[in-house]
Design a protein around this motif. Structure first.
Motif, short mmCIF file in Angstrom:
data_model
loop_
_atom_site.label_atom_id
_atom_site.label_comp_id
_atom_site.label_asym_id
_atom_site.label_seq_id
_atom_site.Cartn_x
_atom_site.Cartn_y
_atom_site.Cartn_z
N GLY A 315 -3.71 -6.24 7.32
CA GLY A 315 -3.18 -7.37 6.57
C GLY A 315 -3.78 -7.57 5.20
O GLY A 315 -3.49 -8.56 4.54
N GLN A 316 -4.61 -6.64 4.74
CA GLN A 316 -5.22 -6.78 3.43
C GLN A 316 -4.78 -5.64 2.50
O GLN A 316 -4.31 -4.60 2.96
CB GLN A 316 -6.74 -6.79 3.55
CG GLN A 316 -7.31 -8.01 4.26
CD GLN A 316 -8.82 -8.06 4.18
OE1 GLN A 316 -9.45 -7.32 3.43
NE2 GLN A 316 -9.42 -8.97 4.95
N THR A 317 -4.93 -5.88 1.21
CA THR A 317 -4.62 -4.85 0.22
C THR A 317 -5.91 -4.38 -0.45
O THR A 317 -6.95 -5.05 -0.40
CB THR A 317 -3.66 -5.37 -0.86
OG1 THR A 317 -4.24 -6.49 -1.53
CG2 THR A 317 -2.33 -5.78 -0.23
N VAL A 318 -5.82 -3.21 -1.08
CA VAL A 318 -6.96 -2.63 -1.78
C VAL A 318 -6.45 -1.99 -3.06
O VAL A 318 -5.29 -1.57 -3.14
CB VAL A 318 -7.67 -1.59 -0.88
CG1 VAL A 318 -6.75 -0.42 -0.58
CG2 VAL A 318 -8.97 -1.11 -1.51
N THR A 319 -7.29 -1.93 -4.06
CA THR A 319 -6.91 -1.34 -5.34
C THR A 319 -7.10 0.18 -5.31
O THR A 319 -8.15 0.66 -4.90
CB THR A 319 -7.74 -1.94 -6.49
OG1 THR A 319 -7.50 -3.35 -6.56
CG2 THR A 319 -7.36 -1.30 -7.82
N GLN A 320 -6.07 0.90 -5.74
CA GLN A 320 -6.13 2.36 -5.83
C GLN A 320 -6.01 2.77 -7.29
O GLN A 320 -5.06 2.41 -7.97
CB GLN A 320 -5.01 3.01 -5.01
CG GLN A 320 -5.07 4.52 -4.99
CD GLN A 320 -3.88 5.14 -4.28
OE1 GLN A 320 -2.80 5.29 -4.87
NE2 GLN A 320 -4.06 5.50 -3.02
N ASP A 321 -6.98 3.54 -7.78
CA ASP A 321 -6.99 4.00 -9.16
C ASP A 321 -6.34 5.38 -9.28
O ASP A 321 -6.32 6.15 -8.32
CB ASP A 321 -8.41 4.07 -9.70
CG ASP A 321 -9.09 2.71 -9.74
OD1 ASP A 321 -8.36 1.69 -9.83
OD2 ASP A 321 -10.33 2.65 -9.66
#
Length: 509
Positions: A315-321
Motif C-alpha cells: 500500500g505504499q509508494t517509493v521513488t524510482q530514479d
C-alpha cells in the motif's frame, strides 16, 4: 472542364497572393529484400527468423541504428504538410498553421494516418528585433508528441507516452510559449491527457509542465537545459484494493554541443514540419559534401524520477530514479565521414514511460540491476564520380538486465521454469530475454553483444538510391523456451552467431 480549371487557378492565386502558403510532401518508398539471420530458419529462434524475403522491420536493425529517429528505416511512409503563413492585422504579429499527417503503409497493404503534431502558431516580433527573433505561442490541437525534453531521440522523454499508453490513446494536446533571440531562447509549455481513474471508473485529466532554455556562449558552443513534471494517474493494482496512490514523474535534461562548420540541429522527429528547404534536406535527401573539415561533439544527460508501488511494503509508494547519458561525435573531411556514438541508459530509464517493470512497480529490495551501455564507431567515404558511398560500423553493447531475489515475470501461479531467481535481459521497452537459471555452477549473467556492419549506398539519381547492409552479431543472450524431458518448457540458449543482410531500393521525394 476549361472553366473549372480557370476557376481553380484563380482561387489558388487569390488565396496565396497575400500569404506564404504551400504544401510539403516528404515521401520515402522502400523496396526491401532481407534476411535478419541467414544462419537460422523459421521456428529456430525467438523471435522467429523466416528465410530471406521481401520486407524488413526492427528485427533487421542493430542496437546502434536509428539513434535519432523512431523509424526502422525500412518503412514506406510520407509526411504530408498543408501549411500557411500570413501577416496579422496587427503590426509585428504573424500567424501560421500546419496540418501535418504521417502516412504509414502497413505490410498488409493498409495505410495508417496519424497526426504528426499539427500546430497553430502566433509569432510577435517587437520593433528592432531580427527576422528570426520573436515571441511565439504554439498550440498543438491533437498531439504534442514532438514537443519533448532531451535532444537525441533515443533518450528523449516528455512526449505523448509520458502519460502512459492508456492516456496517449486519448490524444495529448499541448501548448508552448517561447522567446527566441539571436543567441539564446527560453520556453515554457504544458500538456494534458485523459486517463481512467480506477477508483471512480471515470476518466480524469492529467497535467504536464515543461520549461527549457539554450544559449550560444560562443559561435561554436551551445548549452541547453530543460525540465518537466508530469502526472500519470494512479496505480491500478492498488486502486482495485481501494488505495489511491498517484504516480508523478519529473526530470531534467541538459546538453552541451561544440560544432565547427556543422549547424546545430535536432532530430528530424522533433521538428515542426514546414514547407522550407531545410527540413527536406535534413530528412531523406542525400548528404551534401562541401569540402574542408567540419565536426560536432555533443554530450547530453537526463535525470528522471517517479513514484511507483513499493513491492516490499503493501500500500505504499517509493521513488524510482532513472538516468541516461549520450555522446555523439561526427566529423566530415572532404568526402570522408566518421562518427562515434556512446549510450548509457539505466533500466528504470528504459521502462520509464511504461512505467516500471512490472508496470507501476519498483524493483524488489535486493534486485541486481545493470544498465545498458554501448559504444559504436563507423566511417564512410563518398566516391563522387560513381555516386557510391561504402562504409562500416562496429559496436559493443552491455544490455540492460536485472536479477531479482524472486522472479516476478511468471504471474500468480508460475510454472517451475519461471520460479526462483534468474537474470532477465531487457533489450528495449518491454522486450525481454529470460536466461536459464544457471550456467554451469554459477548464475547466468548477461554477456556483451558484438556487432559489425558493412554498408553501401549507390545514388542512382537525385531521388532513387540502392542501399545495402551485411552485418554480423554475436549475442549469447538469445534464448527460447524448449520442453525438457518432463515436458516442462525451460529457457534455453540459442546459437549466438547471426549473419544478416538488408538490400533496399529506396525512392525519396
Amino acid at each position: 472542364m476549361k472553366t473549372l480549371r480557370t476557376l481553380a487557378l484563380t482561387g489558388l492565386l487569390s488565396l496565396s497572393a497575400p500569404a506564404w502558403a504551400g504544401d510539403f510532401v516528404d515521401t520515402r518508398l522502400s523496396f526491401v529484400f532481407a534476411d535478419d539471420n541467414v544462419l537460422a530458419g523459421a521456428g529456430e529462434t525467438t523471435p522467429n527468423s523466416p528465410n530471406a524475403r521481401f520486407g524488413a522491420g526492427n528485427q533487421n536493425t542493430q542496437f546502434y541504428d536509428n539513434f535519432n529517429t523512431r523509424f526502422s528505416g525500412f518503412e514506406t511512409l510520407s509526411n504530408v504538410v498543408l501549411y500557411k503563413r500570413m501577416p496579422a492585422f496587427f503590426e509585428g504579429l504573424t500567424t501560421e498553421a500546419a496540418l501535418t499527417i504521417l502516412v504509414l503503409e502497413q505490410p498488409s497493404g493498409g495505410v495508417t494516418l496519424r497526426d504528426n503534431s499539427s500546430y497553430i502558431r502566433l509569432n510577435y516580433t517587437p520593433p528592432g528585433w531580427g527576422e528570426r527573433e520573436g515571441i511565439s505561442l504554439t498550440g498543438f490541437p491533437v498531439s504534442a508528441d514532438r514537443f519533448r525534453l532531451g535532444y537525441a531521440y533515443r533518450i528523449s522523454w516528455g512526449g505523448s507516452g509520458i502519460f502512459t499508453t492508456r492516456a496517449a490513446a486519448e490524444g495529448v494536446p499541448g501548448a508552448k510559449l517561447q522567446i527566441t533571440r539571436d543567441r539564446w531562447y527560453a520556453y515554457v509549455g504544458g500538456k494534458t491527457a485523459l486517463a481512467l481513474n480506477d477508483l471512480i471508473l471515470e476518466k480524469e485529466t492529467l497535467y504536464g509542465a515543461m520549461a527549457g532554455a539554450g544559449v550560444d556562449l560562443l559561435e561554436t558552443l551551445r548549452l541547453e537545459a530543460g525540465g518537466g513534471y508530469f502526472q500519470k494517474g494512479i496505480i491500478p493494482g492498488l486502486a482495485n484494493q481501494g488505495i489511491r496512490a498517484p504516480v508523478n514523474s519529473a526530470g531534467v535534461s541538459g546538453q552541451a554541443v561544440y560544432h565547427v562548420g556543422v549547424p546545430v540541429g535536432t532530430s528530424v522527429d522533433f521538428r515542426l514540419y514546414r514547407n522550407d528547404p531545410e527540413v527536406y534536406q535534413r530528412f531523406f535527401a542525400p548528404e551534401i559534401y562541401t569540402g574542408g573539415l567540419s565536426y560536432s561533439v555533443s554530450l547530453e544527460g537526463s535525470f528522471l524520477t517517479q513514484s511507483l508501488e513499493n513491492p516490499d511494503v503493501f500500500g505504499q509508494t517509493v521513488t524510482q530514479d532513472a538516468t541516461a547519458v549520450a555522446l555523439q561525435a561526427r566529423a566530415k573531411f572532404n568526402y570522408l565521414r566518421v562518427h562515434l556514438l556512446g549510450l548509457y541508459r539505466s533500466l528504470s530509464f528504459i521502462q520509464f514511460e511504461v512505467p516500471g517493470l512490472p508496470p507501476y512497480r519498483d524493483f524488489p529490495e535486493g534486485t541486481k540491476l545493470n544498465p545498458e551501455m554501448f559504444i559504436a564507431a563507423g566511417a564512410d567515404y563518398h566516391l563522387p564520380s560513381l555516386h557510391f558511398t561504402p562504409g562500416f560500423i562496429v559496436g559493443v553493447q552491455q544490455p540492460a538486465s536485472f536479477r531479482s531475489p524472486e522472479f516476478t515475470g511468471g504471474g500468480n501461479n508460475p510454472p517451475p521454469s519461471l520460479t526462483g531467481t534468474r537474470t532477465v535481459v531487457v533489450r528495449d521497452v518491454n522486450l525481454l530475454s529470460i536466461l536459464p537459471e544457471t550456467c554451469g555452477t554459477a548464475a547466468c549473467e548477461a554477456d556483451l553483444i558484438l556487432s559489425a556492419k558493412a554498408t553501401f549506398r549507390w545514388d542512382l539519381s537525385e531521388t532513387v538510391a540502392a542501399v545495402g547492409e551485411v552485418y554480423y552479431t554475436y549475442d549469447n543472450n538469445r534464448t527460447t523456451f524448449r520442453d525438457d524431458v518432463t515436458g516442462v518448457a525451460e529457457p534455453r540458449f540459442e546459437e549466438p552467431h547471426a549473419l544478416g543482410f538488408n538490400t533496399l531500393l529506396q525512392a525519396r521525394f
